[in-house]
Scaffold this motif. Structure first.
Motif, PDB file in Angstrom:
ATOM      1  N   ALA A  30      10.145 -14.857  -0.677  1.00  0.00           N
ATOM      2  CA  ALA A  30      10.132 -16.168  -1.320  1.00  0.00           C
ATOM      3  C   ALA A  30      11.500 -16.586  -1.828  1.00  0.00           C
ATOM      4  N   HIS A  31      12.375 -15.632  -2.201  1.00  0.00           N
ATOM      5  CA  HIS A  31      13.606 -15.974  -2.897  1.00  0.00           C
ATOM      6  C   HIS A  31      14.866 -15.585  -2.145  1.00  0.00           C
ATOM      7  N   THR A  32      14.727 -15.143  -0.903  1.00  0.00           N
ATOM      8  CA  THR A  32      15.912 -14.870  -0.081  1.00  0.00           C
ATOM      9  C   THR A  32      15.757 -15.595   1.251  1.00  0.00           C
ATOM     10  N   PRO A  33      16.866 -16.035   1.844  1.00  0.00           N
ATOM     11  CA  PRO A  33      16.778 -16.756   3.123  1.00  0.00           C
ATOM     12  C   PRO A  33      16.379 -15.833   4.261  1.00  0.00           C
ATOM     13  N   ASN A  34      15.868 -16.443   5.321  1.00  0.00           N
ATOM     14  CA  ASN A  34      15.521 -15.663   6.513  1.00  0.00           C
ATOM     15  C   ASN A  34      16.745 -14.907   7.015  1.00  0.00           C
ATOM     16  N   GLY A  35      16.487 -13.722   7.522  1.00  0.00           N
ATOM     17  CA  GLY A  35      17.568 -12.887   8.013  1.00  0.00           C
ATOM     18  C   GLY A  35      18.113 -11.912   6.976  1.00  0.00           C
ATOM     19  N   THR A  36      17.628 -12.021   5.726  1.00  0.00           N
ATOM     20  CA  THR A  36      18.103 -11.110   4.678  1.00  0.00           C
ATOM     21  C   THR A  36      17.352  -9.780   4.774  1.00  0.00           C
ATOM     22  N   GLY A  37      18.098  -8.717   4.915  1.00  0.00           N
ATOM     23  CA  GLY A  37      17.468  -7.403   5.022  1.00  0.00           C
ATOM     24  C   GLY A  37      17.072  -6.847   3.656  1.00  0.00           C
ATOM     25  N   PHE A  38      16.141  -5.914   3.670  1.00  0.00           N
ATOM     26  CA  PHE A  38      15.742  -5.271   2.413  1.00  0.00           C
ATOM     27  C   PHE A  38      15.227  -3.870   2.720  1.00  0.00           C
ATOM     28  N   THR A  39      15.179  -3.071   1.661  1.00  0.00           N
ATOM     29  CA  THR A  39      14.802  -1.661   1.775  1.00  0.00           C
ATOM     30  C   THR A  39      13.657  -1.366   0.822  1.00  0.00           C
ATOM     31  N   VAL A  40      12.706  -0.589   1.291  1.00  0.00           N
ATOM     32  CA  VAL A  40      11.593  -0.106   0.467  1.00  0.00           C
ATOM     33  C   VAL A  40      11.659   1.409   0.450  1.00  0.00           C
ATOM     34  N   ARG A  41      11.816   1.978  -0.745  1.00  0.00           N
ATOM     35  CA  ARG A  41      11.943   3.430  -0.863  1.00  0.00           C
ATOM     36  C   ARG A  41      10.984   3.940  -1.939  1.00  0.00           C
ATOM     37  N   LEU A  42      10.271   5.003  -1.637  1.00  0.00           N
ATOM     38  CA  LEU A  42       9.344   5.628  -2.583  1.00  0.00           C
ATOM     39  C   LEU A  42       9.655   7.117  -2.649  1.00  0.00           C
ATOM     40  N   GLU A  43       9.829   7.620  -3.861  1.00  0.00           N
ATOM     41  CA  GLU A  43      10.159   9.023  -4.057  1.00  0.00           C
ATOM     42  C   GLU A  43       9.407   9.554  -5.275  1.00  0.00           C
ATOM     43  N   PRO A  44       9.150  10.853  -5.323  1.00  0.00           N
ATOM     44  CA  PRO A  44       8.440  11.414  -6.481  1.00  0.00           C
ATOM     45  C   PRO A  44       9.344  11.480  -7.707  1.00  0.00           C
ATOM     46  N   ARG A  45       8.727  11.415  -8.883  1.00  0.00           N
ATOM     47  CA  ARG A  45       9.461  11.567 -10.139  1.00  0.00           C
ATOM     48  C   ARG A  45       9.339  13.004 -10.635  1.00  0.00           C
ATOM     49  N   ASP A  46      10.321  13.430 -11.418  1.00  0.00           N
ATOM     50  CA  ASP A  46      10.310  14.800 -11.940  1.00  0.00           C
ATOM     51  C   ASP A  46       9.133  15.031 -12.875  1.00  0.00           C
ATOM     52  N   ARG A  47       8.752  14.007 -13.637  1.00  0.00           N
ATOM     53  CA  ARG A  47       7.669  14.161 -14.617  1.00  0.00           C
ATOM     54  C   ARG A  47       6.320  13.784 -14.042  1.00  0.00           C
ATOM     55  N   GLY A  67       4.151  11.334 -10.918  1.00  0.00           N
ATOM     56  CA  GLY A  67       4.135   9.934 -10.537  1.00  0.00           C
ATOM     57  C   GLY A  67       5.106   9.663  -9.408  1.00  0.00           C
ATOM     58  N   ALA A  68       5.537   8.406  -9.326  1.00  0.00           N
ATOM     59  CA  ALA A  68       6.424   8.021  -8.228  1.00  0.00           C
ATOM     60  C   ALA A  68       7.371   6.932  -8.695  1.00  0.00           C
ATOM     61  N   ARG A  69       8.470   6.791  -7.950  1.00  0.00           N
ATOM     62  CA  ARG A  69       9.459   5.743  -8.216  1.00  0.00           C
ATOM     63  C   ARG A  69       9.590   4.876  -6.977  1.00  0.00           C
ATOM     64  N   LEU A  70       9.299   3.600  -7.146  1.00  0.00           N
ATOM     65  CA  LEU A  70       9.363   2.629  -6.053  1.00  0.00           C
ATOM     66  C   LEU A  70      10.613   1.779  -6.232  1.00  0.00           C
ATOM     67  N   VAL A  71      11.432   1.709  -5.187  1.00  0.00           N
ATOM     68  CA  VAL A  71      12.675   0.940  -5.223  1.00  0.00           C
ATOM     69  C   VAL A  71      12.637  -0.073  -4.095  1.00  0.00           C
ATOM     70  N   VAL A  72      12.797  -1.355  -4.471  1.00  0.00           N
ATOM     71  CA  VAL A  72      12.880  -2.438  -3.485  1.00  0.00           C
ATOM     72  C   VAL A  72      14.232  -3.114  -3.689  1.00  0.00           C
ATOM     73  N   ALA A  73      15.103  -3.021  -2.682  1.00  0.00           N
ATOM     74  CA  ALA A  73      16.452  -3.579  -2.773  1.00  0.00           C
ATOM     75  C   ALA A  73      16.663  -4.557  -1.623  1.00  0.00           C
ATOM     76  N   ASP A  74      17.116  -5.766  -1.976  1.00  0.00           N
ATOM     77  CA  ASP A  74      17.394  -6.757  -0.941  1.00  0.00           C
ATOM     78  C   ASP A  74      18.873  -7.089  -0.944  1.00  0.00           C
ATOM     79  N   GLU A  75      19.298  -7.803   0.085  1.00  0.00           N
ATOM     80  CA  GLU A  75      20.705  -8.158   0.250  1.00  0.00           C
ATOM     81  C   GLU A  75      20.925  -9.641   0.012  1.00  0.00           C
ATOM     82  N   GLY A  76      20.077 -10.230  -0.847  1.00  0.00           N
ATOM     83  CA  GLY A  76      20.184 -11.657  -1.119  1.00  0.00           C
ATOM     84  C   GLY A  76      21.232 -11.971  -2.163  1.00  0.00           C
ATOM     85  N   GLN A  77      21.054 -13.144  -2.802  1.00  0.00           N
ATOM     86  CA  GLN A  77      22.056 -13.607  -3.754  1.00  0.00           C
ATOM     87  C   GLN A  77      21.910 -12.979  -5.134  1.00  0.00           C
TER      88      GLN A  77
END
Length: 431
Positions: free
Chosen positions: A341-358, A360-370
């Protein structure tokens, strides 16, 4: 509170008792001394007529009898220097009485009382001396003081017992209010406080009961509204499903049917969430790895259509988190939907999920927008706040979902551009 009340009553009662009993104890001491002096004076005055009229052996015999039967030492000093009765020195007070002045004064071990006895020709014929020892001056004082001390202790104990009962009642009322508040906070909306609690506690209990009743009414109205809304939505959803199924078989038809099913599941999840609101999803868990992998695959189709490069890195599961599957799916959809919704077409992004030490899990969503403007990485997490003119509900859903699991959310907008959303998903409220 109860201890403070006891300390206050003990201090106040002690001050009152001291102010009352100390003067009374001094008064008892003075009364005892006056009584002894008065008794000695009466006995001495009874000898006045005998000393004034009798002489020789009759006088000596009378004085000896009085001294033998009296509680006090009685001595008669005659003008010729003769001394009758108890052994006593000729003190300055006796010499003063020989000059015609009766008096009394403190002496070693007690009080000395002297009387000048005048003869018929108004000349001094003798001095009567009586000595009151300290034991007689304080006779009964110790017993009276002990009685006063016992009375003071008894009054203090009575005051403490009354204060303890009152404090126990007040503390019980405050404790009951706190317990009812905690129960209401846990979603037990049938909990009610005792309005018969003393004083302001009863008023507070009545107000708390009214608030609980109002919350119950509002939740019931909310559930009824959601039920009505779901009923209205299901009819067009059913029609839409029939229209989608009537389309020629193919990938587009399958996608439309899948989207309708997703909307139907979302409506069902909203209804179930509204029904269990106030009770808490205790014991509910979901596999974050499975959910993120499934939702990333769903959004990968749209990413391909909009020329976005999607990188998915999900750790091997299971990664259990304290969330219902529908809530976790809504959280992931809100994050990925914001990218589209908030980045133009063609903008790449990454979805990463990793376990936490304590756990549960840590979800990271990083985009290359503005990215976000400077200073807005915290404010956009509030409900209704958006940096791009949208409703501002997406990140609020993410925040509430993370906090519900015992985790949290943080945003990072580096100078190079883009936005990174880090969502910590816990295994419970204490995670």
């Amino acid at each position: 509170m109860r201890r403070r009340l006891l300390v206050l009553v003990a201090a106040t009662t002690t001050l009152v008792l001291v102010a009352f009993l100390v003067p009374l104890a001094l008064l008892v001491n003075d009364v005892a001394a006056d009584r002894a002096v008065q008794a000695a004076t009466v006995e001495a005055q009874a000898l006045t007529s005998v000393v004034a009229t009798a002489e020789g052996d009759p006088l000596a015999l009378t004085v000896a009898q009085v001294d033998a039967t009296s509680r006090f030492d009685v001595t008669v000093f005659l003008p010729d220097g003769e001394r009758l009765g108890a052994e006593a020195d000729r003190s300055p007070l006796v010499e003063l009485a020989e000059r015609g002045s009766s008096a009394s004064a403190e002496a070693d071990g007690g009080r000395e009382i002297v009387f000048a006895v005048d003869g018929p020709d108004s000349t001094s014929v003798g001095v009567i001396r009586t000595f009151v020892p300290d034991a007689e001056l304080r006779q009964g004082v110790a017993r009276a003081w002990l009685a006063l001390a016992g009375l003071g202790v008894a009054l203090l104990l009575v005051g403490l017992v009354v204060a303890d009962r009152l404090g126990r009642r007040l503390v019980r009322g405050a404790t009951d209010l706190a317990a009812v508040s905690h129960r209401l906070g846990r979603g037990e909306l049938d909990a009610r406080a005792d309005p018969s609690a003393p004083g302001e506690l009863g008023v507070t209990a009545t107000a708390l009961n009214g608030l609980a009743g109002r919350i119950t009414d509002l939740l019931r109205e909310e559930r009824e509204t959601i039920a009505d809304l779901s009923h209205r939505v299901r009819t067009p959803l059913t029609t839409l499903r029939m229209d989608a199924e009537a389309l020629p078989a193919g990938e587009q038809s399958e996608r439309i049917v899948a989207s309708v099913d997703a909307v139907d599941r979302a409506v069902t999840d909203v209804i179930q969430q509204a029904r269990r609101r106030g009770t808490g999803p205790e014991g509910v868990t979901a596999d974050a790895a499975d959910v993120v992998r499934e939702r990333a695959a769903f959004w990968a189709v749209l990413a391909e259509d909009t020329d976005r490069e999607l990188t998915v890195d999900v750790a091997p599961g299971p990664l259990p988190v304290a969330l219902a599957r529908g809530d976790l799916e809504a959280c992931v959809d809100a994050l990925l939907g914001n990218v589209f919704a908030h980045t133009p077409n063609g903008t790449g992004f990454t979805v990463r999920l990793e376990p936490r030490d304590r756990g549960g899990a840590r979800l990271v969503v990083a985009d290359e927008g503005q990215g976000l403007p400077s200073g807005q990485t915290t404010g956009v997490l509030r409900r209704g706040v958006s940096g791009s003119g949208s409703s501002g509900l997406g990140l609020d859903i993410v925040r509430r979902t993370a906090e519900q699991s015992g985790g949290g959310v943080r945003l990072d907008s580096p100078p190079s551009g883009g936005l990174t959303v880090v969502v910590d998903l816990g295994t419970g409220p204490e995670a």
